[in-house]
Design a protein around this motif. Structure first.
Motif, PDB file in Angstrom:
ATOM      1  N   LYS A 249      -4.012  -0.976  -9.266  1.00  0.00           N
ATOM      2  CA  LYS A 249      -4.913  -2.083  -8.941  1.00  0.00           C
ATOM      3  C   LYS A 249      -4.223  -3.160  -8.097  1.00  0.00           C
ATOM      4  CE  LYS A 249      -8.266  -0.370 -11.438  1.00  0.00           C
ATOM      5  NZ  LYS A 249      -9.503   0.141 -10.818  1.00  0.00           N
ATOM      6  N   PHE A 250      -2.903  -3.059  -7.945  1.00  0.00           N
ATOM      7  CA  PHE A 250      -2.162  -4.061  -7.182  1.00  0.00           C
ATOM      8  C   PHE A 250      -2.597  -4.044  -5.718  1.00  0.00           C
ATOM      9  CE2 PHE A 250       1.646  -4.960  -4.514  1.00  0.00           C
ATOM     10  CZ  PHE A 250       1.826  -6.293  -4.850  1.00  0.00           C
ATOM     11  N   ARG A 251      -3.200  -5.153  -5.291  1.00  0.00           N
ATOM     12  CA  ARG A 251      -3.688  -5.322  -3.913  1.00  0.00           C
ATOM     13  C   ARG A 251      -4.493  -4.089  -3.472  1.00  0.00           C
ATOM     14  NH1 ARG A 251       0.878  -7.715   0.009  1.00  0.00           N
ATOM     15  NH2 ARG A 251      -1.002  -7.888   1.295  1.00  0.00           N
ATOM     16  N   TYR A 252      -5.434  -3.698  -4.346  1.00  0.00           N
ATOM     17  CA  TYR A 252      -6.202  -2.475  -4.091  1.00  0.00           C
ATOM     18  C   TYR A 252      -7.009  -2.571  -2.804  1.00  0.00           C
ATOM     19  CZ  TYR A 252      -9.131   1.598  -4.917  1.00  0.00           C
ATOM     20  OH  TYR A 252      -9.758   2.813  -4.786  1.00  0.00           O
ATOM     21  N   ASP A 253      -7.587  -3.742  -2.540  1.00  0.00           N
ATOM     22  CA  ASP A 253      -8.374  -3.898  -1.315  1.00  0.00           C
ATOM     23  C   ASP A 253      -7.507  -3.683  -0.078  1.00  0.00           C
ATOM     24  OD1 ASP A 253     -10.594  -4.417  -2.817  1.00  0.00           O
ATOM     25  OD2 ASP A 253     -10.395  -6.604  -2.699  1.00  0.00           O
ATOM     26  N   LEU A 258      -5.771   0.095   4.403  1.00  0.00           N
ATOM     27  CA  LEU A 258      -4.752   0.943   5.030  1.00  0.00           C
ATOM     28  C   LEU A 258      -5.020   2.429   4.817  1.00  0.00           C
ATOM     29  CD1 LEU A 258      -1.554  -1.083   3.994  1.00  0.00           C
ATOM     30  CD2 LEU A 258      -2.623  -1.000   6.262  1.00  0.00           C
ATOM     31  N   GLY A 259      -5.993   2.751   3.964  1.00  0.00           N
ATOM     32  CA  GLY A 259      -6.318   4.151   3.706  1.00  0.00           C
ATOM     33  C   GLY A 259      -5.359   4.841   2.769  1.00  0.00           C
ATOM     34  N   VAL A 260      -4.666   4.070   1.909  1.00  0.00           N
ATOM     35  CA  VAL A 260      -3.680   4.670   0.994  1.00  0.00           C
ATOM     36  C   VAL A 260      -4.053   4.441  -0.465  1.00  0.00           C
ATOM     37  CG1 VAL A 260      -1.808   4.434   2.657  1.00  0.00           C
ATOM     38  CG2 VAL A 260      -2.240   2.572   1.035  1.00  0.00           C
ATOM     39  N   ALA A 261      -5.261   3.925  -0.720  1.00  0.00           N
ATOM     40  CA  ALA A 261      -5.663   3.648  -2.096  1.00  0.00           C
ATOM     41  C   ALA A 261      -6.008   4.942  -2.826  1.00  0.00           C
ATOM     42  CB  ALA A 261      -6.870   2.704  -2.113  1.00  0.00           C
ATOM     43  N   GLU A 262      -5.774   4.931  -4.159  1.00  0.00           N
ATOM     44  CA  GLU A 262      -6.168   6.067  -4.986  1.00  0.00           C
ATOM     45  C   GLU A 262      -7.687   6.227  -4.940  1.00  0.00           C
ATOM     46  OE1 GLU A 262      -4.735   8.328  -7.024  1.00  0.00           O
ATOM     47  OE2 GLU A 262      -2.670   7.774  -6.577  1.00  0.00           O
ATOM     48  N   ASP A 263      -8.147   7.478  -4.945  1.00  0.00           N
ATOM     49  CA  ASP A 263      -9.584   7.727  -4.975  1.00  0.00           C
ATOM     50  C   ASP A 263     -10.182   7.264  -6.300  1.00  0.00           C
ATOM     51  OD1 ASP A 263      -9.438   8.865  -2.461  1.00  0.00           O
ATOM     52  OD2 ASP A 263      -9.096  10.881  -3.253  1.00  0.00           O
ATOM     53  N   ASN A 264     -11.521   7.255  -6.364  1.00  0.00           N
ATOM     54  CA  ASN A 264     -12.241   6.923  -7.601  1.00  0.00           C
ATOM     55  C   ASN A 264     -11.884   5.521  -8.098  1.00  0.00           C
ATOM     56  OD1 ASN A 264     -14.077   7.492  -9.637  1.00  0.00           O
ATOM     57  ND2 ASN A 264     -12.557   8.460 -10.963  1.00  0.00           N
ATOM     58  N   ILE A 322       3.368  -0.120  -4.868  1.00  0.00           N
ATOM     59  CA  ILE A 322       3.792  -1.421  -4.342  1.00  0.00           C
ATOM     60  C   ILE A 322       4.263  -1.300  -2.898  1.00  0.00           C
ATOM     61  CG2 ILE A 322       5.498  -3.267  -4.599  1.00  0.00           C
ATOM     62  CD1 ILE A 322       5.264  -2.885  -7.615  1.00  0.00           C
ATOM     63  N   GLY A 323       5.023  -0.237  -2.620  1.00  0.00           N
ATOM     64  CA  GLY A 323       5.527  -0.075  -1.258  1.00  0.00           C
ATOM     65  C   GLY A 323       4.450   0.231  -0.241  1.00  0.00           C
ATOM     66  N   VAL A 346       8.982   5.525   3.055  1.00  0.00           N
ATOM     67  CA  VAL A 346       9.514   4.602   2.058  1.00  0.00           C
ATOM     68  C   VAL A 346       9.690   3.219   2.672  1.00  0.00           C
ATOM     69  CG1 VAL A 346      10.705   6.424   0.774  1.00  0.00           C
ATOM     70  CG2 VAL A 346      11.912   5.203   2.591  1.00  0.00           C
ATOM     71  N   THR A 347       9.655   2.208   1.827  1.00  0.00           N
ATOM     72  CA  THR A 347       9.958   0.832   2.214  1.00  0.00           C
ATOM     73  C   THR A 347      10.993   0.284   1.249  1.00  0.00           C
ATOM     74  OG1 THR A 347       8.235  -0.127   0.808  1.00  0.00           O
ATOM     75  CG2 THR A 347       7.589   0.498   3.044  1.00  0.00           C
ATOM     76  N   TRP A 348      11.737  -0.729   1.695  1.00  0.00           N
ATOM     77  CA  TRP A 348      12.738  -1.290   0.784  1.00  0.00           C
ATOM     78  C   TRP A 348      12.065  -1.975  -0.407  1.00  0.00           C
ATOM     79  CZ3 TRP A 348      12.992  -6.352  -0.604  1.00  0.00           C
ATOM     80  CH2 TRP A 348      12.367  -7.304   0.224  1.00  0.00           C
ATOM     81  N   GLN A 349      10.884  -2.518  -0.162  1.00  0.00           N
ATOM     82  CA  GLN A 349      10.164  -3.138  -1.278  1.00  0.00           C
ATOM     83  C   GLN A 349       9.765  -2.090  -2.327  1.00  0.00           C
ATOM     84  OE1 GLN A 349       9.321  -3.394   1.949  1.00  0.00           O
ATOM     85  NE2 GLN A 349       8.881  -5.524   2.533  1.00  0.00           N
ATOM     86  N   GLY A 350       9.302  -0.948  -1.838  1.00  0.00           N
ATOM     87  CA  GLY A 350       8.933   0.115  -2.756  1.00  0.00           C
ATOM     88  C   GLY A 350      10.126   0.673  -3.506  1.00  0.00           C
ATOM     89  N   GLU A 351      11.251   0.828  -2.807  1.00  0.00           N
ATOM     90  CA  GLU A 351      12.455   1.340  -3.465  1.00  0.00           C
ATOM     91  C   GLU A 351      12.928   0.382  -4.547  1.00  0.00           C
ATOM     92  OE1 GLU A 351      14.195   4.530  -2.522  1.00  0.00           O
ATOM     93  OE2 GLU A 351      12.040   4.575  -2.096  1.00  0.00           O
ATOM     94  N   LEU A 352      12.869  -0.908  -4.256  1.00  0.00           N
ATOM     95  CA  LEU A 352      13.271  -1.904  -5.249  1.00  0.00           C
ATOM     96  C   LEU A 352      12.346  -1.860  -6.465  1.00  0.00           C
ATOM     97  CD1 LEU A 352      15.050  -4.282  -6.063  1.00  0.00           C
ATOM     98  CD2 LEU A 352      13.498  -5.797  -4.793  1.00  0.00           C
ATOM     99  N   ALA A 353      11.044  -1.712  -6.214  1.00  0.00           N
ATOM    100  CA  ALA A 353      10.091  -1.598  -7.320  1.00  0.00           C
ATOM    101  C   ALA A 353      10.374  -0.351  -8.143  1.00  0.00           C
ATOM    102  CB  ALA A 353       8.662  -1.570  -6.781  1.00  0.00           C
TER     103      ALA A 353
END
Length: 431
Positions: A249-253, A258-264, A322-323, A346-353
């Motif tokens: 749900k984190f920043r789902y909109d 970006l077209g990377v949200a989980e379906d449903n 998150i990334g 990958v992003t550094w933010q995602g790796e840190l998360a």
């Protein structure tokens, strides 16, 4: 009628396997010979009309015969055989009765599980009284019945109605395995375990972090983990379900843009849950089997495998969820910039998360299990990072061509579990 046919399974404990085989033979001949008329309409599955044969009923009876053979020629308890067949038959009856009044998914599933549980408990009790076997403790009988009911409800939700033979065989084999492990649990403990897992499962569905199938998978996983492992194991497992589910749900909109949200709407299904938790469940079963003396390994090794797989699942989920909101991912194999949502990006933010997620799991394990210790916690973090990296590498190389997303998740959590177990074996971990 379906429930009545399933009740014929009681012939085996009442009159013996030969009588049961004779009854099954009569039903099979009748099912093959009935090609039309009211009885055909009553018993036909949707796919039976094309061939004008009751193939659905035939395959269901054959599945029951297969379980019956295991109960007479192998070591499967007759109680498991009878309980399984009645569970599916009467669970279906309860579901259909509720469906006459409402199409609400939760009501339908609840009716199946409740009716199936009662039928399985009654079937085990009746079979016990006629075969002269040692009666299992009532909490174990309820545990087997509820586990089978949740698995059957899950399979019926993701499979076709005509796949009931698969449901029967799957439930029977699971209950056979659980019966052999001989778990110890009191009446109060099974009530508390059911209350916790069902309540959390419903909350996950109500918050739209899990679908019906995902909810059932989570309930079954949690119940098995509590009974076979303990509440400490469950706390580690539920931390992934809770934090991982909320992270979708984190920043789902923004993810949707970006077209990377989980379906449903972010609700995770059974495939996603199992892809991330299947290895952990195997570790729980391995722990129980080792503790019961069926496996030569020390039970604690499976604890580390469990923690390593959950650390991987948590790391991968947080790094992805998150990334993915950042627009500058790089492909892990070449470090070239790629579009958001690209497999292996990958992003550094995602790796840190991801590292933070592994640390959360390690901290819980350190706090809950004295045998983990500081070195063990560090190993769990390392295993989570290894698994997260394997997930990204598989995503960049094999996902989409040879593997799907759930296959990648499974292999990543397996690598995390193996890495954790191997590191523990090679390093002396003080308790």
């Amino acid at each position: 009628m379906f429930a009545v046919l399933c009740t014929l399974s009681l012939v085996v404990p009442l009159f013996g396997p030969r009588a049961g085989a004779a009854i099954a033979g009569v039903v099979l001949l009748g099912a093959y010979g009935i090609t039309d008329g009211p009885l055909f309409e009553l018993l036909a599955y949707p796919g039976d009309y094309e061939d004008a044969r009751l193939y659905g009923l035939i395959t269901f009876v054959l599945a029951g015969v297969a379980l019956g053979l295991m109960a007479t020629a192998a070591a499967m308890p007759v109680t498991v055989f009878v309980g399984t067949v009645l569970l599916v038959g009467y669970g279906n009856l309860g579901e259909q009765l509720v469906r006459l009044r409402t199409d609400h998914d939760i009501g339908r599933v609840a009716a199946f599980c409740l009716t199936a549980t009662v039928a399985a408990v009654a079937g085990q009790a009746i079979a016990h009284s006629f075969v002269g076997a040692v009666v299992s403790e009532p909490p174990i009988v309820v545990f087997l019945a509820t586990s089978g009911a949740f698995l059957a409800a899950l399979l019926r939700d993701v499979l076709l109605r005509s796949d009931d033979p698969i449901v029967v065989l799957s439930v029977g084999l699971l209950l056979w395995l659980l019966a052999e492990l001989e778990p110890t649990i009191s009446a109060g403990e099974i009530v508390v375990a059911l209350a916790i897992t069902v309540a959390l499962g419903y909350v996950s569905y109500a918050l739209e972090t899990a679908s019906i199938a995902g909810m059932l998978t989570g309930i079954l996983s949690g119940l098995l983990t509590i009974v076979l492992g303990g509440y400490g194991w469950f706390a580690v497992l539920i931390s992934f379900f809770a934090i991982g589910g909320l992270s979708t749900k984190f920043r789902y909109d923004r993810k949707a843009e970006l077209g990377v949200a989980e379906d449903n709407n972010g609700a995770r299904g059974s495939g996603n849950v199992l892809g991330n938790a299947a290895v952990a469940l195997v570790a729980v079963l391995g722990y129980a089997a080792s503790d019961a003396g069926f496996l030569p390994r020390e039970p604690e090794l499976f604890l580390f495998a469990f923690a390593g797989s959950i650390a991987t699942a948590m790391s991968d989920t947080l790094s992805s969820e998150i990334g993915s909101v950042f627009e500058t991912p790089r492909l892990i194999t070449t470090l070239e910039p790629v579009d958001p949502g690209t497999d292996g990006g990958v992003t550094w933010q995602g790796e840190l998360a991801g590292v933070t997620g592994a640390a959360v799991v390690a901290s819980l394990a350190f706090a809950l299990f004295p045998e983990v210790g500081a070195v063990g916690a560090a190993i769990i973090v390392a295993a989570g990072i290894v698994g997260m990296t394997v997930d990204s590498l598989l995503g960049a190389t094999l996902e989409g061509s040879l593997l799907g997303n759930q296959g990648v998740n499974f292999l990543a959590t397996l690598s995390g579990a193996l890495a954790c177990a191997l590191l523990v074996v090679s390093v002396a971990v003080p308790g």
